[in-house]
Design a protein around this motif. Structure first.
Motif, PDB file in Angstrom:
ATOM      1  N   PHE A 114      -3.936 135.881 151.705  1.00  0.00           N
ATOM      2  CA  PHE A 114      -5.321 136.183 151.325  1.00  0.00           C
ATOM      3  C   PHE A 114      -5.348 137.591 150.748  1.00  0.00           C
ATOM      4  CE2 PHE A 114      -5.200 133.133 154.724  1.00  0.00           C
ATOM      5  CZ  PHE A 114      -6.082 132.149 154.319  1.00  0.00           C
ATOM      6  N   ARG A 115      -5.773 137.719 149.487  1.00  0.00           N
ATOM      7  CA  ARG A 115      -5.658 138.988 148.768  1.00  0.00           C
ATOM      8  C   ARG A 115      -7.041 139.502 148.361  1.00  0.00           C
ATOM      9  NH1 ARG A 115      -0.626 138.730 144.701  1.00  0.00           N
ATOM     10  NH2 ARG A 115      -1.886 137.259 143.507  1.00  0.00           N
ATOM     11  N   SER A 116      -7.162 140.836 148.338  1.00  0.00           N
ATOM     12  CA  SER A 116      -8.467 141.455 148.107  1.00  0.00           C
ATOM     13  C   SER A 116      -8.864 141.477 146.642  1.00  0.00           C
ATOM     14  CB  SER A 116      -8.448 142.894 148.647  1.00  0.00           C
ATOM     15  OG  SER A 116      -7.480 143.679 147.939  1.00  0.00           O
ATOM     16  N   ASP A 117      -7.895 141.696 145.728  1.00  0.00           N
ATOM     17  CA  ASP A 117      -8.247 141.914 144.329  1.00  0.00           C
ATOM     18  C   ASP A 117      -7.489 141.004 143.366  1.00  0.00           C
ATOM     19  OD1 ASP A 117      -5.805 143.079 144.831  1.00  0.00           O
ATOM     20  OD2 ASP A 117      -6.156 144.863 143.622  1.00  0.00           O
ATOM     21  N   LYS A 118      -6.800 139.998 143.895  1.00  0.00           N
ATOM     22  CA  LYS A 118      -6.085 139.029 143.076  1.00  0.00           C
ATOM     23  C   LYS A 118      -6.280 137.649 143.695  1.00  0.00           C
ATOM     24  CE  LYS A 118      -2.468 142.282 141.610  1.00  0.00           C
ATOM     25  NZ  LYS A 118      -1.018 142.583 141.655  1.00  0.00           N
ATOM     26  N   PRO A 119      -5.997 136.593 142.944  1.00  0.00           N
ATOM     27  CA  PRO A 119      -6.120 135.251 143.528  1.00  0.00           C
ATOM     28  C   PRO A 119      -5.222 135.091 144.752  1.00  0.00           C
ATOM     29  CG  PRO A 119      -5.904 135.116 141.140  1.00  0.00           C
ATOM     30  CD  PRO A 119      -5.651 136.546 141.514  1.00  0.00           C
TER      31      PRO A 119
END
Length: 360
Positions: free
Chosen positions: A77-82
């Protein structure tokens, strides 16, 4: 002439003292991180940092059955990417089927689309579920995987075991320090833990139900992760026939080289390994070899032992189209004892010339 000699001695002493001070500061910074404490519930929860650049929460499970079924799966789970997701399964006689990075909606907890990890008892029991299609080239088949994870060893948190402040500090001190370096250094400030376990459950494939038992490994980490910063790495995780569980890991980033982490679980405690080789000391036959052998020293004054492995079934992945990562079900021999597990190797495609089609 005399002035030149004195100047050279002064310059050398100054450089030496500067390096000593850097080492002291680097060890202090590393020790400070190792004082962190987390509850079991905190460790086993999903962590999000909305808006924080490059933040990532990643969980991974993998299992090997005696019938020949092997699977690897990951949710990131990433903040600024898929978000990232994997599910690849080796079917006996049919090869590897699977996907990476499907456009699944994010669910509550550790869930993306039909792929879900459910924590039943923190540190003890999990459930891994997926029902849907798996491709192999142009072919596609339906699968249902539903297995329960049971711990075979305690969680091992890398803040406490696997690395020492002195080892990490020495490597950090070797690099050139500037503002950009310290910004990049935040990527090392991850929380990371691992565990050995057993899994029991069902794989339904082509209408046939297979009730299986797996030898398993898992990990969970959170913090900054930016794949273009990675240069190369390996991560070797195995379980020996005598019950010991080990990790030998080595990673070089673009900003700091040869960071090592290694432990062995002896049945009643985890022990940090004293010494494993750096990349420049290893004799690889290629950038992504299919077998490895190197010396390991568990204790400072202890005997040198040998770890060797042969990689069998391969699971390749591309990380942000920048970093090539290949996992492999592997056979290990450590200290004369056989074992099984997983060997992961990775390399930055922008920094190294490699034909990835020849690596599997």
């Amino acid at each position: 002439m005399g002035k030149d000699i004195h100047f050279n001695i002064f310059a050398k002493n100054r450089s030496f003292m500067k390096q000593i001070l850097k080492s002291i500061l680097a060890v202090y910074m590393t020790k400070r991180k190792k004082k962190r404490e987390f509850t079991l519930k905190e460790l086993e929860s999903k962590h999000t940092e909305t808006g924080k650049k490059s933040f990532n929460d990643s969980s991974y499970f993998a299992g090997i059955s005696k019938e020949g079924f092997t699977f690897v799966t990951r949710l990131s789970f990433r903040s600024d990417k898929p978000n990232e997701n994997w599910m690849k399964v080796n079917i006996p006689g049919e090869g590897v089927w699977g996907f990476e990075n499907r456009n699944f909606p994010e669910g509550k907890g550790f869930k993306q689309g039909p792929l879900e990890y459910e924590c039943i008892v923190p540190g003890e029991k999990w459930r891994i579920k997926y029902e849907g299609t798996l491709p192999q080239g142009k072919k596609e088949e339906h699968i249902k995987l539903d297995v329960e994870w049971t711990a075979a060893a305690p969680l091992v948190v890398f803040d406490k075991v696997g690395t020492t402040a002195l080892q990490v500090g020495k490597q950090i001190a070797k690099e050139r320090w500037d503002r950009n370096f310290f910004n990049k250094l935040r990527e090392l400030d991850q929380v990371h833990y691992e565990q050995a376990g057993k899994m029991t459950g069902v794989i339904q494939w082509k209408g046939k139900r297979h009730e299986l038992e797996f030898v398993g490994v898992r990990d969970h980490s959170w913090g900054n992760r930016n794949w273009p910063d990675w240069d190369r790495h390996f991560w070797l995780l195995g379980l020996l026939e005598d019950g010991r569980f080990f990790n030998f890991s080595l990673i070089s980033y673009g900003f700091v080289k040869n960071l090592k982490a290694a432990f062995i679980y002896t049945g009643d405690r985890y022990k940090t390994i004293f010494k494993i080789p750096s990349f420049d000391q290893l004799k690889f036959d290629s950038l992504m070899p299919k077998s490895l052998s190197f010396p390991v020293q568990e204790d400072k004054d202890g005997p040198v032992k040998t770890l060797s492995l042969k990689m069998r079934t391969f699971f390749p992945f591309r990380m942000d189209e920048t970093y090539y990562l290949r996992q492999a079900e592997s056979e290990f021999v450590y200290d004369g004892v056989k074992g099984i597990g997983f060997a992961e190797m990775g390399i930055n495609l922008g920094k190294h010339e490699i034909d990835i089609n020849s690596t599997c």
